[in-house]
Write a protein that holds these residues in place. Structure first.
Motif, PDB file in Angstrom:
ATOM      1  N   ALA A   1       3.623  -1.802   9.724  1.00 15.72           N
ATOM      2  CA  ALA A   1       2.673  -2.897   9.889  1.00 15.72           C
ATOM      3  C   ALA A   1       2.194  -2.931  11.325  1.00 15.72           C
ATOM      4  CB  ALA A   1       3.311  -4.232   9.505  1.00 15.72           C
ATOM      5  N   HIS A   2       0.918  -3.286  11.513  1.00  9.96           N
ATOM      6  CA  HIS A   2       0.337  -3.405  12.855  1.00  9.96           C
ATOM      7  C   HIS A   2       0.908  -4.650  13.527  1.00  9.96           C
ATOM      8  CE1 HIS A   2      -2.613  -3.753  16.074  1.00  9.96           C
ATOM      9  NE2 HIS A   2      -3.054  -2.537  15.762  1.00  9.96           N
TER      10      HIS A   2
ATOM     11  N   GLY B   1      -3.938  -7.061   5.202  1.00 10.96           N
ATOM     12  CA  GLY B   1      -2.617  -7.610   5.492  1.00 10.96           C
ATOM     13  C   GLY B   1      -1.529  -7.067   4.591  1.00 10.96           C
ATOM     14  N   ALA B   2      -1.878  -6.155   3.668  1.00  7.42           N
ATOM     15  CA  ALA B   2      -0.866  -5.560   2.792  1.00  7.42           C
ATOM     16  C   ALA B   2       0.077  -4.672   3.606  1.00  7.42           C
ATOM     17  CB  ALA B   2      -1.539  -4.745   1.689  1.00  7.42           C
ATOM     18  N   LEU B   3       1.334  -4.634   3.191  1.00  5.93           N
ATOM     19  CA  LEU B   3       2.331  -3.833   3.897  1.00  5.93           C
ATOM     20  C   LEU B   3       2.264  -2.374   3.450  1.00  5.93           C
ATOM     21  CD1 LEU B   3       5.330  -6.316   3.538  1.00  5.93           C
ATOM     22  CD2 LEU B   3       3.927  -5.963   5.579  1.00  5.93           C
ATOM     23  N   ILE B   4       2.422  -1.455   4.399  1.00  5.82           N
ATOM     24  CA  ILE B   4       2.470  -0.033   4.078  1.00  5.82           C
ATOM     25  C   ILE B   4       3.925   0.334   3.808  1.00  5.82           C
ATOM     26  CG2 ILE B   4       1.961   2.289   4.858  1.00  5.82           C
ATOM     27  CD1 ILE B   4      -0.039   1.055   6.854  1.00  5.82           C
TER      28      ILE B   4
ATOM     29  N   LEU C   1       0.841  -1.197   0.000  1.00  5.14           N
ATOM     30  CA  LEU C   1       0.000   0.000   0.000  1.00  5.14           C
ATOM     31  C   LEU C   1       0.879   1.251   0.000  1.00  5.14           C
ATOM     32  CD1 LEU C   1      -2.539  -0.988   2.820  1.00  5.14           C
ATOM     33  CD2 LEU C   1      -2.925  -1.110   0.348  1.00  5.14           C
ATOM     34  N   CYS C   2       0.343   2.349  -0.506  1.00  2.00           N
ATOM     35  CA  CYS C   2       0.943   3.684  -0.464  1.00  2.00           C
ATOM     36  C   CYS C   2       2.035   3.870  -1.515  1.00  2.00           C
ATOM     37  CB  CYS C   2       1.451   4.029   0.928  1.00  2.00           C
ATOM     38  SG  CYS C   2       2.027   5.747   1.069  1.00  2.00           S
ATOM     39  N   ASN C   3       3.272   3.526  -1.218  1.00  2.00           N
ATOM     40  CA  ASN C   3       4.422   3.735  -2.093  1.00  2.00           C
ATOM     41  C   ASN C   3       4.549   5.187  -2.530  1.00  2.00           C
ATOM     42  OD1 ASN C   3       6.741   3.191  -3.589  1.00  2.00           O
ATOM     43  ND2 ASN C   3       5.562   2.735  -5.447  1.00  2.00           N
TER      44      ASN C   3
END
Length: 392
Positions: free
Chosen positions: A160-161, A144-147, A122-124
């Motif tokens: 990540a949480h 579950g996608a990584l930021i 996510l984001c990038n």
């Protein structure tokens, strides 16, 4: 008697724009001037050592009889980030800037990262580390996608949480990124940014941040001291900045106050060599967030700890206080680091007080001075040892 050196880096404590600051977008920046105007700023110990007597410093009140030696250091490397700044402090200059990604990382980099981690991204984009949690944290928890995000610095940050991606797993994902990002895309740091909370309104980062740095391009002061049998104690994120190269002991810390607590404990310990301390809150908590009063208060708290440290010094001890770049909390054009001169204050019984060293090119003078004092010969050629000028 063993010689001990306490080298303390006040992360981002700049003292005024360098001549080329405009090329970095930082013309007129001055971290010290911004915080010295705050009512929360009170640093009598650093003033006593000569902070306000340093070349070019126009804020604060000079002292007639500085207790330390003092200098203004100009960065020789092409950068204004933590990694390059610390490498130069340790004797290695970097003529080529580390890569940055104002438009996010290239698609091929993200595609490889997703393939190797098995998670989407996510984001990038360049992003505030707190705002990115507000904007992407809930989607991360659902999918579950990584930021993944960056900044004006040479960093690849992964948030990540802790309940979605356990901290140790996040570290593994960051190691994958570190292994990928070499050569053309060799960013200075891959940073794990764990966070907690239930929703965008209460997400917050935890102290479990971990930096995975690019290895220095050449041996540093740390390597030479270690090879000569000296202790090299890495306090705070020093171990991470140098990718674990050259230290003999690592002590991680949670914040500035914890870093000073560890430093004071080391002052009561026997060792022969260097205690290399980074106090990151100046930069991470206050500089980037443009919190002038918070930065000023952190300087005040450090100054009180410094008073206690100086009271513990032994006859053969040196204390050096410096910085790695600026991060002016009063500079509102950006929220990034600022290209600034840094201070150097040197004190201890072996130091001749009141020595004005003027302005010196290269932070590497610190490495040369430390190695010279600790009687360790090195092939370092950048900077110049200040020890012959300040010794009693």
């Amino acid at each position: 008697m063993a010689k001990r050196v306490f080298l303390i880096v006040l992360d981002s404590f700049g003292i005024g724009a360098e001549p080329d600051a405009a090329a970095f977008g930082d013309e007129g920046s001055n971290t010290l001037a911004s915080i010295a105007a705050s009512p929360a700023f009170d640093t009598p110990q650093m003033r006593r050592l000569g902070l306000f007597n340093i070349d070019g410093v126009t804020c604060g009140e000079k002292t007639d009889a500085p207790a330390g030696a003092f200098a203004r250091l100009q960065e020789a490397s092409n950068g204004k980030d933590t990694t390059i700044g610390h490498w130069e402090i340790a004797g290695v200059e970097s003529p080529r800037a580390l890569p940055t990604y104002p438009d996010g990382f290239p698609p091929e980099v993200i595609a490889e990262y997703e393939a190797r981690t098995g998670r989407k991204v996510l984001c990038n984009k360049p992003y505030s580390g707190t705002q990115v949690l507000v904007d992407y944290g809930e989607e991360h928890m659902r999918t579950g996608a990584l930021i993944v995000y960056t900044s004006a610095d040479s960093v690849f940050q992964v948030a990540a949480h802790e309940d979605v991606v356990p901290v140790e797993q996040l570290y593994e994902y960051c190691k994958i990124a570190r292994d990928m990002l070499r050569g053309e895309h060799g960013v200075g740091r891959v940073i794990a940014r764990p966070f907690v909370g239930t929703c965008a309104a209460d997400f917050k980062r935890t102290p479990n941040r971990h930096d995975f740095s690019l290895e220095p391009p050449a041996p540093t002061m740390l390597d030479y001291l270690k090879a000569a049998g000296r202790d090299v104690i890495a306090v705070g994120k020093i171990h991470d900045i140098f990718a674990g190269q050259g230290d003999t002991e690592t002590i991680r810390t949670k914040n500035n106050d914890d870093g000073m607590r560890v430093t004071l404990e080391l002052a009561d310990r026997d060792f022969n060599g260097l205690a290399f301390v980074n106090l990151v809150d100046f930069d991470m908590v206050y500089g980037h967030r443009r919190n002038i009063d918070g930065y000023a208060d952190a300087a005040t708290r450090f100054d009180k700890g410094l008073t206690e440290l100086l009271g513990k010094l032994r006859p053969e001890d040196l204390v050096l206080i410096t910085a790695d770049h600026g991060c002016d909390p009063g500079y509102t054009k950006t929220t990034d680091h600022t290209r600034e001169y840094v201070p150097l204050l040197i004190t201890g019984v072996p130091v001749r007080p009141g020595v004005d060293l003027g302005t010196r090119l290269s932070f590497a003078s610190i490495a040369r001075t430390v190695c010279d004092y600790l009687d360790v010969e090195t092939p370092l050629t950048t900077g110049a040892s200040l020890w012959p000028e300040i010794r009693r």
